[in-house]
Scaffold this motif. Structure first.
Motif, short mmCIF file in Angstrom:
data_model
loop_
_atom_site.label_atom_id
_atom_site.label_comp_id
_atom_site.label_asym_id
_atom_site.label_seq_id
_atom_site.Cartn_x
_atom_site.Cartn_y
_atom_site.Cartn_z
N PRO A 136 -14.42 -4.77 7.90
CA PRO A 136 -15.07 -4.66 6.59
C PRO A 136 -14.78 -3.33 5.92
O PRO A 136 -14.67 -2.30 6.58
CB PRO A 136 -16.56 -4.79 6.93
N GLY A 137 -14.61 -3.37 4.61
CA GLY A 137 -14.39 -2.14 3.85
C GLY A 137 -13.32 -2.31 2.79
O GLY A 137 -12.54 -3.27 2.82
N THR A 138 -13.27 -1.39 1.85
CA THR A 138 -12.28 -1.44 0.80
C THR A 138 -10.90 -1.06 1.33
O THR A 138 -10.76 -0.10 2.09
CB THR A 138 -12.65 -0.51 -0.36
N PHE A 139 -9.87 -1.81 0.93
CA PHE A 139 -8.51 -1.45 1.36
C PHE A 139 -7.95 -0.28 0.57
O PHE A 139 -6.82 0.14 0.79
CB PHE A 139 -7.55 -2.64 1.31
N PHE A 140 -8.72 0.27 -0.36
CA PHE A 140 -8.32 1.50 -1.03
C PHE A 140 -8.76 2.72 -0.23
O PHE A 140 -8.53 3.85 -0.65
CB PHE A 140 -8.92 1.56 -2.44
N GLY A 141 -9.41 2.50 0.92
CA GLY A 141 -9.83 3.60 1.78
C GLY A 141 -9.26 3.46 3.18
O GLY A 141 -8.48 2.56 3.45
N ARG A 142 -9.67 4.32 4.08
CA ARG A 142 -9.18 4.32 5.45
C ARG A 142 -9.85 3.20 6.23
O ARG A 142 -11.08 3.12 6.32
CB ARG A 142 -9.47 5.66 6.11
#
Length: 221
Positions: A136-142
């Protein structure tokens, strides 16, 4: 600012989960068409540019690791990664003449934290030969450690921006859009603001992907 970092976390708009009449599962046939249309391109790219020998598969039988960025709730992501695995196996057979066997696959399914991962994992076949994990998480981050992946794909989500350009929401800005988030047919200042945000997001995405992947430069182009 470090690669893969953003100054503020974007709001999370996940696709409608479950398998009801309004769910993404029941309303993603168009996106499935995109996956189908890209299969030949993926197959050709893997066959022409993926060098399994230089990645150490001939001697170590390493696990081949794949990520789908923006997987949603399925089943399209399942079709996409299964096609990638078939293409990699085909390439492995062509390159080594079955002198060594792939030890297996690991697939990272990524989407925003509010994505319905429960529905996604219910869609996976229990007898599949790959290990699966939700990220889970934005693919614009790590998202993953450095040099984690051999292949990354993103089928139908990179047109989403990480955030609305701040100029569009600023009533004192020339790009103020009177509260609207749409940019179709609007004045050039609004278009320029969205274009700049897209360029920034894509730069962050590609730089982070280069760190996450073990791929050659040619495979990233």
């Amino acid at each position: 600012m470090a690669i893969g970092e953003i100054k503020e976390l974007p709001k999370s708009w996940a696709m409608i989960g479950g398998d009801g009449p309004e769910s993404y599962t029941q309303n993603s046939s168009y996106q499935k068409g995109v996956v189908d249309a890209s299969m030949e391109m993926v197959d050709d790219g893997i066959m022409e540019k993926l060098d399994l020998k230089s990645r150490g598969f001939e001697s170590t039988n390493d696990t081949f690791r794949i990520a789908d960025f923006g997987c949603s709730v399925g089943p399209n992501t399942v079709f996409a990664v299964e096609n990638i695995m078939k293409a990699v196996e085909h390439k492995h057979h062509a390159q080594f003449n079955n002198s060594a066997a792939l030890s297996g696959f690991q697939v990272f399914f990524n989407d925003v934290a509010t994505n319905d991962f429960n529905t996604l994992f219910k869609a996976l076949h229990s007898n599949e030969k790959y290990f699966s994990a939700g990220v889970p998480g934005t693919f614009f981050g790590r998202l993953l450690p450095r040099s984690t992946l051999h292949f990354a794909q993103s089928s139908y989500c990179l047109h989403w921006l990480s955030k609305v350009p701040k100029e569009v929401l600023d009533s004192e800005s020339a790009a103020w859009n009177k509260g609207s988030l749409q940019c179709d047919g609007l004045k050039k200042e609004v278009t320029k603001a969205y274009s700049a945000q897209f360029q920034s997001d894509m730069s962050t995405f590609l730089k982070a992907s280069k760190e996450r992947n073990r791929l050659d430069r040619d495979m990233l182009e």
